[in-house]
Design an enzyme around this catalytic site. Structure first.
Site, PDB file in Angstrom:
ATOM      1  N   GLN A  72      -4.424  -1.015   4.407  1.00 46.32           N
ATOM      2  CA  GLN A  72      -4.823  -0.238   3.240  1.00 46.32           C
ATOM      3  C   GLN A  72      -5.999  -0.981   2.617  1.00 46.32           C
ATOM      4  OE1 GLN A  72      -3.066   2.826   1.477  1.00 46.32           O
ATOM      5  NE2 GLN A  72      -3.357   2.918   3.678  1.00 46.32           N
ATOM      6  N   LEU A 104      -7.051  -5.223  -0.356  1.00 50.13           N
ATOM      7  CA  LEU A 104      -6.167  -4.888   0.783  1.00 50.13           C
ATOM      8  C   LEU A 104      -4.745  -4.750   0.265  1.00 50.13           C
ATOM      9  CD1 LEU A 104      -5.821  -6.804   4.161  1.00 50.13           C
ATOM     10  CD2 LEU A 104      -3.986  -6.995   2.477  1.00 50.13           C
ATOM     11  N   ARG A 153       6.476   9.542   1.677  1.00 50.38           N
ATOM     12  CA  ARG A 153       5.323   8.942   2.360  1.00 50.38           C
ATOM     13  C   ARG A 153       5.682   7.843   3.355  1.00 50.38           C
ATOM     14  NH1 ARG A 153       4.524   7.876  -3.079  1.00 50.38           N
ATOM     15  NH2 ARG A 153       5.162   5.810  -3.762  1.00 50.38           N
ATOM     16  N   GLU A 191       9.810   2.859  -0.367  1.00 52.48           N
ATOM     17  CA  GLU A 191       8.502   2.983   0.279  1.00 52.48           C
ATOM     18  C   GLU A 191       8.539   2.314   1.652  1.00 52.48           C
ATOM     19  OE1 GLU A 191       5.049   3.244  -2.951  1.00 52.48           O
ATOM     20  OE2 GLU A 191       5.818   1.221  -2.812  1.00 52.48           O
ATOM     21  N   ASP A 237      -0.985  -2.618   2.101  1.00 53.34           N
ATOM     22  CA  ASP A 237      -0.040  -2.577   3.230  1.00 53.34           C
ATOM     23  C   ASP A 237      -0.648  -2.720   4.636  1.00 53.34           C
ATOM     24  OD1 ASP A 237       1.152  -1.563   0.976  1.00 53.34           O
ATOM     25  OD2 ASP A 237       1.735   0.335   1.858  1.00 53.34           O
ATOM     26  N   TYR A 240      -3.181   7.059   3.030  1.00 55.80           N
ATOM     27  CA  TYR A 240      -2.099   6.140   2.696  1.00 55.80           C
ATOM     28  C   TYR A 240      -1.451   5.565   3.961  1.00 55.80           C
ATOM     29  CZ  TYR A 240      -1.909   6.542  -2.418  1.00 55.80           C
ATOM     30  OH  TYR A 240      -2.153   6.433  -3.765  1.00 55.80           O
ATOM     31  N   SER A 241      -0.364   4.837   3.755  1.00 52.05           N
ATOM     32  CA  SER A 241       0.197   4.040   4.850  1.00 52.05           C
ATOM     33  C   SER A 241       0.816   4.859   5.977  1.00 52.05           C
ATOM     34  CB  SER A 241       1.249   3.089   4.289  1.00 52.05           C
ATOM     35  OG  SER A 241       0.591   2.066   3.597  1.00 52.05           O
TER      36      SER A 241
HETATM   37  C1  FRU Z   1       3.094   0.606  -0.792  1.00 58.36           C
HETATM   38  C2  FRU Z   1       2.311   1.893  -1.024  1.00 58.36           C
HETATM   39  C3  FRU Z   1       2.705   2.960  -0.030  1.00 58.36           C
HETATM   40  C4  FRU Z   1       1.480   3.828   0.004  1.00 58.36           C
HETATM   41  C5  FRU Z   1       0.379   2.819  -0.116  1.00 58.36           C
HETATM   42  C6  FRU Z   1      -0.852   3.270  -0.840  1.00 58.36           C
HETATM   43  O1  FRU Z   1       2.424  -0.526  -1.248  1.00 58.36           O
HETATM   44  O2  FRU Z   1       2.493   2.342  -2.346  1.00 58.36           O
HETATM   45  O3  FRU Z   1       3.885   3.647  -0.349  1.00 58.36           O
HETATM   46  O4  FRU Z   1       1.375   4.584   1.164  1.00 58.36           O
HETATM   47  O5  FRU Z   1       0.922   1.704  -0.794  1.00 58.36           O
HETATM   48  O6  FRU Z   1      -1.834   2.295  -0.802  1.00 58.36           O
END
Ligand code: FRU
Length: 468
Positions: free
Chosen positions: A56, A38, A167, A221, A40, A99-100
């Protein structure tokens, strides 16, 4: 559902069924993945009373892999029920990772915005080429079934002078306008936030670019923006901070800037402040609960950090979320405290003056208040020391080997002139320490052999609760 989705769903269920959610180090009040990895928090919201947290999720390998969105729900933000995987990397625009992203609740609908990640095969630097970052929307009427994915933006829709790293959309609505911020890495290695605006939540136009006066890291991020009290805060998880100030700190940081002026127009970012000073904290996201509280949850982990490990990998899973924290402002300072729902789980064990010792609680909260002359020292599990000395509050381990309780962690600290109170929240293998009413927070994972607590704080009142 396409054939790929069907097979992915089947495979995920298969690995989940082989795992029983057990394990000696599994926390009880923190959200953990059923199996695998796991990172984010995503799509956090409260919808029709129920709290939804997505995460995630890389179920096939406890050390990471292809990202999907796992889904858990809760009535009290403390007991989480896993509901299955809801977003799979099954489209040409997200096939190397869902992704997030975030959730926007509006009437009887939740809109989820996320980044569809693509990593091309070839000889690329993967900064200015070889990657694609797609902005995707998917809606839900019940929070459980998600509709069709709609591709909203591609790299061509972002400014020309940003790299391929864009992102983690966070969306909110003000009046009739929708706003979205995304984290970005400018060419020339400078972190910033892109702000888009929209009338319908589908067609977006770049409206602003927000960064510091001096370059501050190369990538920001998981941005987040909200107003709290009189303050406007822009949170960002920043990569690439170097120099003396960042020595003895984590490889990446999560913190916030206070914003002067409107984020949608000319504005200025004040000093960056960390949200957490411990070893394990990254990519926090917040949402507003139906009762108006601003609740923030972080990933209790750290990317790209081979220096320490988590001893749950042997149990087939890794990482968890922090305890959800209420953010509030008092006397101009941003404070954090565990959500008040935790108070209902408390069962009083002991009230003491000066010292406290206990040796059989794996899940507890302890509060030391009215600390005198900064005198405070706690030893948890015999190996994790929390102590005020020489003008700073320290979180340190007695043994920094990867096989010990520390899993390789050493020391984190923060200067402060006065220590007033300390709250320690331990949940089997998590420890979150709220110092001075949560003006400073230190979070770490740890893997103690014994569940002991020893506190010395001459003159202070100490209360210990078991958490059920
Ligand atoms: C932050 C990150 C985000 C991305 C995600 C991918 O931890 O790198 O920027 O969307 O994790 O798992």
């Amino acid at each position: 559902m396409n054939a790929l989705t069907k097979d992915l769903a089947k495979l995920v269920r298969m690995v989940e069924e082989q795992n029983s959610f057990q394990g000696r180090f599994r926390p009880r009040l923190h959200l953990t993945p059923p199996v695998g990895w796991l990172n984010d928090p995503n799509g956090l919201c409260q919808y029709q009373g129920l709290y939804h947290a997505f995460f995630q999720y890389a179920p096939f390998d406890a050390e990471g892999g292809l990202k999907m969105w796992g889904h858990s729900t809760s009535r009290d933000l403390l007991h989480w029920e896993y509901q299955g995987t809801v977003l799979y990397p099954d489209q040409p625009f997200d096939c190397h990772g869902v992704y997030s992203g975030s959730a926007l609740v509006e009437g009887d609908r939740i809109s989820f915005y996320y980044t569809g990640n693509i990593k091309l095969d070839g000889d690329f630097d993967y900064v200015t080429e070889g990657r694609e970052a797609n902005t995707v929307l998917v809606e839900s009427r019940d929070g459980f079934q998600l509709g069709r994915k709609e591709l909203l933006m591609k790299n061509e829709d972002y400014p020309e002078d940003v790299t391929r790293h864009v992102r983690d959309p966070k969306v909110w609505k003000e009046g009739d306008r929708y706003y979205m911020i995304q984290g970005a890495r400018r060419k020339g290695d400078r972190g910033e936030v892109l702000l888009f605006a929209s009338d319908d939540g589908r067609i977006w136009k770049l409206q602003n670019r927000i960064t510091t006066e001096e370059p501050f890291g190369y990538m920001w991020e998981c941005p987040d923006y909200f107003q709290i009290g009189e303050k406007q805060l822009l949170c960002a998880s920043v990569q690439g901070l170097a120099g003396k100030e960042w020595e003895d700190r984590n490889v990446y940081q999560s913190g916030y800037f206070e914003v002067e002026g409107p984020v949608t127009g000319p504005c200025r970012l004040l000093d960056y402040r960390l949200l957490d000073y411990g070893f394990d904290y990254y990519a926090p996201q917040s949402f507003e609960a139906e009762d108006g509280r601003r609740i923030q949850i972080g990933w209790m982990g750290m990317p790209d950090c081979p220096a320490h490990t988590n001893r749950t990998i042997g149990e087939g899973w890794q990482h968890c979320f922090t305890i959800p924290r209420e953010l509030y402002v008092k006397d101009g300072i941003l404070l954090q405290r565990p959500v008040r729902e935790l108070e209902e789980k408390r069962k009083l064990r002991e009230e003491r003056q000066d010292t406290l010792v206990s040796d059989d609680l794996p899940v507890y909260e302890v509060l030391a208040e009215n600390i005198k002359e900064n005198r405070f020292r706690a030893v948890l599990g015999g190996e994790l020391i929390l102590e005020y000395r020489e003008g700073r509050f320290e979180m340190r381990f007695t043994d920094a080997s990867k096989e010990s309780a520390s899993g390789g962690r050493t020391i984190r600290y923060q200067e402060m002139s006065q220590l007033k109170n300390v709250t320690i929240l331990t949940d089997v293998s998590t420890c979150e320490v709220f110092v001075n009413d949560g003006a400073y927070v230190f979070s770490t994972r740890f893997y103690p052999e014994k569940d002991s607590i020893g506190i010395e704080a001459l003159g202070a009142e100490i209360t210990l609760w078991e958490l059920e």
